[in-house]
Design a protein around this motif. Structure first.
Motif, PDB file in Angstrom:
ATOM      1  N   ARG A 111      -7.277  -8.152   2.468  1.00 10.64           N
ATOM      2  CA  ARG A 111      -6.694  -7.187   3.405  1.00 10.64           C
ATOM      3  C   ARG A 111      -7.536  -5.910   3.447  1.00 10.64           C
ATOM      4  NH1 ARG A 111      -1.660  -7.428   1.549  1.00 10.64           N
ATOM      5  NH2 ARG A 111      -1.956  -5.646   0.184  1.00 10.64           N
ATOM      6  N   GLU A 112      -7.993  -5.446   2.276  1.00 10.46           N
ATOM      7  CA  GLU A 112      -8.821  -4.234   2.216  1.00 10.46           C
ATOM      8  C   GLU A 112     -10.174  -4.456   2.884  1.00 10.46           C
ATOM      9  OE1 GLU A 112      -9.935  -0.276   1.244  1.00 10.46           O
ATOM     10  OE2 GLU A 112      -8.040  -1.309   1.579  1.00 10.46           O
ATOM     11  N   LEU A 113     -10.766  -5.622   2.685  1.00 11.60           N
ATOM     12  CA  LEU A 113     -12.047  -5.922   3.344  1.00 11.60           C
ATOM     13  C   LEU A 113     -11.887  -5.918   4.864  1.00 11.60           C
ATOM     14  CD1 LEU A 113     -13.365  -8.749   1.003  1.00 11.60           C
ATOM     15  CD2 LEU A 113     -14.300  -6.448   1.233  1.00 11.60           C
ATOM     16  N   ARG A 114     -10.783  -6.489   5.354  1.00 17.85           N
ATOM     17  CA  ARG A 114     -10.542  -6.483   6.806  1.00 17.85           C
ATOM     18  C   ARG A 114     -10.279  -5.065   7.319  1.00 17.85           C
ATOM     19  NH1 ARG A 114      -8.243 -11.216   5.098  1.00 17.85           N
ATOM     20  NH2 ARG A 114      -6.164 -10.304   4.905  1.00 17.85           N
ATOM     21  N   ARG A 115      -9.595  -4.242   6.521  1.00 22.01           N
ATOM     22  CA  ARG A 115      -9.357  -2.844   6.917  1.00 22.01           C
ATOM     23  C   ARG A 115     -10.675  -2.088   7.021  1.00 22.01           C
ATOM     24  NH1 ARG A 115      -9.235   2.070   5.107  1.00 22.01           N
ATOM     25  NH2 ARG A 115      -9.837   1.493   3.002  1.00 22.01           N
ATOM     26  N   LEU A 116     -11.551  -2.290   6.046  1.00 20.36           N
ATOM     27  CA  LEU A 116     -12.861  -1.635   6.087  1.00 20.36           C
ATOM     28  C   LEU A 116     -13.685  -2.123   7.276  1.00 20.36           C
ATOM     29  CD1 LEU A 116     -13.717  -1.689   2.286  1.00 20.36           C
ATOM     30  CD2 LEU A 116     -13.232   0.329   3.678  1.00 20.36           C
ATOM     31  N   ALA A 117     -13.580  -3.401   7.597  1.00 21.57           N
ATOM     32  CA  ALA A 117     -14.284  -3.945   8.762  1.00 21.57           C
ATOM     33  C   ALA A 117     -13.794  -3.265  10.039  1.00 21.57           C
ATOM     34  CB  ALA A 117     -14.084  -5.452   8.843  1.00 21.57           C
ATOM     35  N   ARG A 118     -12.480  -3.075  10.158  1.00 23.27           N
ATOM     36  CA  ARG A 118     -11.932  -2.381  11.341  1.00 23.27           C
ATOM     37  C   ARG A 118     -12.447  -0.948  11.418  1.00 23.27           C
ATOM     38  NH1 ARG A 118      -7.332  -5.125   9.740  1.00 23.27           N
ATOM     39  NH2 ARG A 118      -6.458  -3.250   8.788  1.00 23.27           N
ATOM     40  N   GLN A 119     -12.548  -0.279  10.274  1.00 18.67           N
ATOM     41  CA  GLN A 119     -13.082   1.093  10.267  1.00 18.67           C
ATOM     42  C   GLN A 119     -14.516   1.116  10.786  1.00 18.67           C
ATOM     43  OE1 GLN A 119     -12.661   2.608   6.247  1.00 18.67           O
ATOM     44  NE2 GLN A 119     -11.036   3.982   6.925  1.00 18.67           N
TER      45      GLN A 119
ATOM     46  N   LEU B 167      -3.701 -10.276  -5.885  1.00 15.50           N
ATOM     47  CA  LEU B 167      -4.915  -9.453  -5.918  1.00 15.50           C
ATOM     48  C   LEU B 167      -5.918  -9.946  -4.886  1.00 15.50           C
ATOM     49  CD1 LEU B 167      -6.642  -7.226  -7.163  1.00 15.50           C
ATOM     50  CD2 LEU B 167      -7.381  -8.887  -8.883  1.00 15.50           C
ATOM     51  N   THR B 168      -6.071 -11.257  -4.799  1.00 13.53           N
ATOM     52  CA  THR B 168      -6.996 -11.835  -3.829  1.00 13.53           C
ATOM     53  C   THR B 168      -6.570 -11.492  -2.404  1.00 13.53           C
ATOM     54  OG1 THR B 168      -7.476 -13.633  -5.352  1.00 13.53           O
ATOM     55  CG2 THR B 168      -8.055 -13.986  -3.055  1.00 13.53           C
ATOM     56  N   HIS B 169      -5.262 -11.585  -2.136  1.00 12.75           N
ATOM     57  CA  HIS B 169      -4.739 -11.244  -0.810  1.00 12.75           C
ATOM     58  C   HIS B 169      -4.975  -9.759  -0.506  1.00 12.75           C
ATOM     59  CE1 HIS B 169      -2.232 -11.510   2.730  1.00 12.75           C
ATOM     60  NE2 HIS B 169      -1.535 -10.483   2.298  1.00 12.75           N
ATOM     61  N   ALA B 170      -4.722  -8.903  -1.480  1.00  9.95           N
ATOM     62  CA  ALA B 170      -4.924  -7.459  -1.289  1.00  9.95           C
ATOM     63  C   ALA B 170      -6.398  -7.137  -1.056  1.00  9.95           C
ATOM     64  CB  ALA B 170      -4.400  -6.692  -2.504  1.00  9.95           C
ATOM     65  N   LEU B 171      -7.276  -7.810  -1.771  1.00  7.26           N
ATOM     66  CA  LEU B 171      -8.711  -7.578  -1.580  1.00  7.26           C
ATOM     67  C   LEU B 171      -9.150  -8.015  -0.188  1.00  7.26           C
ATOM     68  CD1 LEU B 171     -11.453  -6.721  -2.633  1.00  7.26           C
ATOM     69  CD2 LEU B 171     -11.668  -8.968  -3.707  1.00  7.26           C
TER      70      LEU B 171
END
Length: 77
Positions: A22-30, A16-20
């Protein structure tokens, strides 16, 4: 009246921590992509739009949070 704060229960798994993170980095790229798109629309002589500055600031904060997830020992999450 007394308010007592209790620490949150540690329910985060490494997955869960890894997925979170990854999602934070995806949002940063957006946000970086949105900043680049908006900056490209502005003429070179015009000041940088405020929205570009805000998108870049949000992206930096999201990356900081993702980095914190990566360095905090699982016993402290």
């Amino acid at each position: 009246m007394t308010i007592t704060m209790t620490p949150p229960v540690d329910t985060a798994t490494p997955d869960l921590t890894h997925a979170l993170g990854r999602e934070l980095r995806r949002l940063a790229r957006q946000h970086e992509t949105a900043a680049a798109t908006e900056a490209a629309r502005a003429p070179y002589w015009a000041p940088c739009p405020d929205s570009v500055v805000r998108h870049r600031a949000v992206a930096a904060l999201l990356r900081e949070d993702a980095a914190l997830l990566a360095i905090v020992p699982s016993s402290e999450r």
